[in-house]
Scaffold this active site. Structure first.
Site, PDB file in Angstrom:
ATOM      1  CG  ASP A  35     -32.285  21.613 -21.046  1.00 47.75           C
ATOM      2  OD1 ASP A  35     -32.064  21.892 -19.879  1.00 47.75           O
ATOM      3  OD2 ASP A  35     -32.334  21.093 -21.891  1.00 47.75           O
ATOM      4  CB  CYS A  73     -32.603  18.244 -16.419  1.00 44.88           C
ATOM      5  SG  CYS A  73     -31.627  19.143 -17.082  1.00 44.88           S
ATOM      6  CE  LYS A 130     -33.610  18.184 -21.119  1.00 37.67           C
ATOM      7  NZ  LYS A 130     -32.437  18.189 -20.511  1.00 37.67           N
ATOM      8  CG  HIS A 220     -28.676  20.034 -21.857  1.00 40.88           C
ATOM      9  ND1 HIS A 220     -27.715  19.119 -22.003  1.00 40.88           N
ATOM     10  CD2 HIS A 220     -28.987  19.964 -20.632  1.00 40.88           C
ATOM     11  CE1 HIS A 220     -27.563  18.249 -20.882  1.00 40.88           C
ATOM     12  NE2 HIS A 220     -28.047  18.653 -20.077  1.00 40.88           N
ATOM     13  CG  ASP A 326     -33.547  22.983 -17.088  1.00 41.64           C
ATOM     14  OD1 ASP A 326     -32.173  24.231 -17.501  1.00 41.64           O
ATOM     15  OD2 ASP A 326     -33.496  22.096 -18.013  1.00 41.64           O
TER      16      ASP A 326
END
Length: 536
Positions: A35, A73, A130, A220, A326
């Site tokens: 991420d 995302c 996620k 992230h 991503d």
């Protein structure tokens, strides 16, 4: 564990012959999604960050150097799971719910997920990590084809527990179909892997192949890592971002990730010269990067745990693992009215403090995206390029490398072909859009791969189309097309649009046709729609 032979009665429609003849059984399929991790953030793609497990998979498998995501995302996750462009799946922007077909903010009824398709084909379907495709209960992962789920339904959170960061925000961790409250000692990356290992063991006991979608929140923001990992990297970044970018760039050229003709893009205009910083500013950035590196390092450690579990279960030789990110590195800062006062105060704390809430901003993202321009959200190479690794013992030739353009829409087609499962024309009474992706199974098998005639991108008005060696790209709100030859100019430094206006018009026509059929709207219309709705 011996896998049972695929029964054709378990497939959606009629029979399908497996194209991968040497495999008599259905393979386990694992997709690992990082991420907000940039193109050069793992060792095998040039980084100084220690990622031995991913590097071993790259050495023993396939690296794809021109693999693309959807620059943000939610859109990437929608495309990855459905094999459609994000607007076709209903997630053309984020999870903001709107009336427009391409921007409903949740997966629509004209798509199926990989999990739904593989479940019909006899697979156990597992997910940890996620979700970020709407937190309405009717859209939780267990309602979208996954047998088991553990993870974060939202876009970001503290790695150490549950910590809302926007006003009136409710963040939800879930275990299957129920909310989950993290306990003391929780660290998200470890927890996602813990549950993944548990689910895999449960699935293999059922004598069924499994599909695992492991979507880490790492790396992230907020930059949260364990002290034992942070200490390895403190001081490594005091050489500064200019030197780090040059070192990564050189390693990437030496290992063939980028060509010798590629040039390192200039330092981003939002990043000052390293030598203009005070000693305290340098020290603080070094600490931010040490924490960021530690987050990536811990993710790699957990990938190692996953591979070890496969070996223990005797499943490592019959499992394909695909790894990607991503979007590109994120320039975002923790500032402004979008965050609570408590979080704004936490952003001022040292990044290694577990109660902090920080980001590495333009400076860190510019290093992460070496050698490219721009970041997450843009459609330049820095926003949409991901390191891609596929590892499949006995099928993929160790040390393979491909420079063909590919896209996250290809993961659905690839997974279904490997599994011998047919993509449905209808599902639960709804007509399903045809897949946009192209299976990469032949590429994995060392054969010629047809690839794409063209690949398309749009997010928040930023647009692009890639066709062969050519890329047409524009930035919102300027909306002015630039044309690049990616083969000779991967860093997008030499705009050829003025010299080749016919090529621009040709590719613009391709983009317009795609946008029309894919529910893409001018971003200004969405901005005005949101303004009017807010004023009511």
């Amino acid at each position: 564990m011996k896998k049972r032979i695929l029964s054709l009665s378990l497939i959606f429609a009629t029979s399908l012959l497996l194209s991968l003849a040497p495999r008599e059984t259905q393979p386990n399929i694992i997709i690992i999604l990082a991420d907000d991790m940039g193109y050069s953030d793992i060792g095998s793609f040039g980084s100084e960050i220690e990622t031995p497990n991913l590097d071993a998979m790259a050495e023993g498998g396939l690296k794809m150097t021109q693999f693309y995501n959807a620059s943000r995302c939610c859109p990437t996750r929608a495309s990855l799971l459905t094999g459609l462009y994000p607007h076709q799946a209903g997630v053309g922007h984020m999870v903001n719910e709107r009336e427009q077909l391409g921007y409903r903010g949740m997966l629509n009824e004209e798509c199926v997920t990989i999990a739904e398709a593989l479940k019909e084909g006899g697979y156990s379907t597992l997910m940890t990590g996620k979700w970020h495709l709407n937190d309405r209960e009717e859209h939780w992962p267990v309602k979208q084809g996954f047998d088991r789920y553990f993870g974060l339904l939202d876009g970001a959170n503290s790695y150490f527990g549950n910590r809302p960061y926007r006003p009136n925000q409710k963040l939800t961790y879930a275990l299957d179909d129920a909310p989950y409250a993290p306990e003391e000692g929780f660290y998200a990356t470890d927890a996602y892997t813990d549950y993944a290992l548990e689910f895999i063991e449960e699935g293999t006991e059922k004598d069924k192949p499994f599909f695992l979608y492991l979507a880490y929140t790492a790396p992230h923001w907020p930059l949260h890592a364990l002290e034992e990992d942070i200490v390895k990297y403190k001081g490594r970044y005091m050489k500064g971002w200019d030197k780090l970018r040059e070192e990564r760039f050189r390693r990437m050229q030496e290992t063939g990730i980028i060509s010798r003709s590629t040039k390192l893009s200039p330092r981003d205009e939002n990043v000052p010269a390293w030598n203009s910083l005070s000693d305290e500013e340098k020290r603080r950035w070094d600490e931010k990067m040490a924490v960021y590196a530690a987050v990536v390092d811990r993710m790699d450690q957990n990938i190692g745990r996953l591979r070890q579990k496969l070996k223990e279960l005797g499943e490592d030789e019959n499992t394909i693992i695909m790894f990607l990110s991503d979007n590109g590195g994120s320039y975002e800062a923790i500032e402004g009215p979008g965050f609570t006062q408590e979080i704004l105060e936490a952003s001022k704390k040292p990044p290694s403090d577990p109660t902090s809430f920080t980001a590495y901003q333009y400076e860190g993202a510019n290093v992460s995206n070496t050698p490219f321009r721009k970041f997450k959200r843009w459609e330049h190479e820095g926003g949409i390029s991901t390191p891609f690794i596929a590892y499949y013992p006995g099928t993929i030739t160790p040390g393979s490398i491909s420079h063909q353009p590919a896209h996250i829409i290809d993961l659905m087609a690839t997974s279904l072909e490997l599994a011998g499962v047919t993509y449905p024309k209808t599902y639960k009474g709804n007509t399903i859009k045809p897949m946009e992706g192209v299976s990469m199974a032949s590429l994995f098998n060392g054969q010629q791969w047809q690839g794409h005639e063209a690949i398309f991108f749009e997010h928040e008005g930023n647009r692009a189309v890639r066709q062969g060696d050519w890329k047409l790209v524009s930035i919102y709100p300027e909306n002015k097309w630039a044309l690049y030859n990616i083969k000779s100019d991967r860093s997008e430094l030499n705009d050829l649009s003025a010299r080749l206006p016919v090529k621009v018009k040709q590719m613009e026509k391709l983009y317009d046709a795609w946008a029309a059929r894919s529910n893409v709207l001018p971003f200004a219309e969405l901005v005005e729609y949101d303004r009017q709705r807010k004023s009511k």
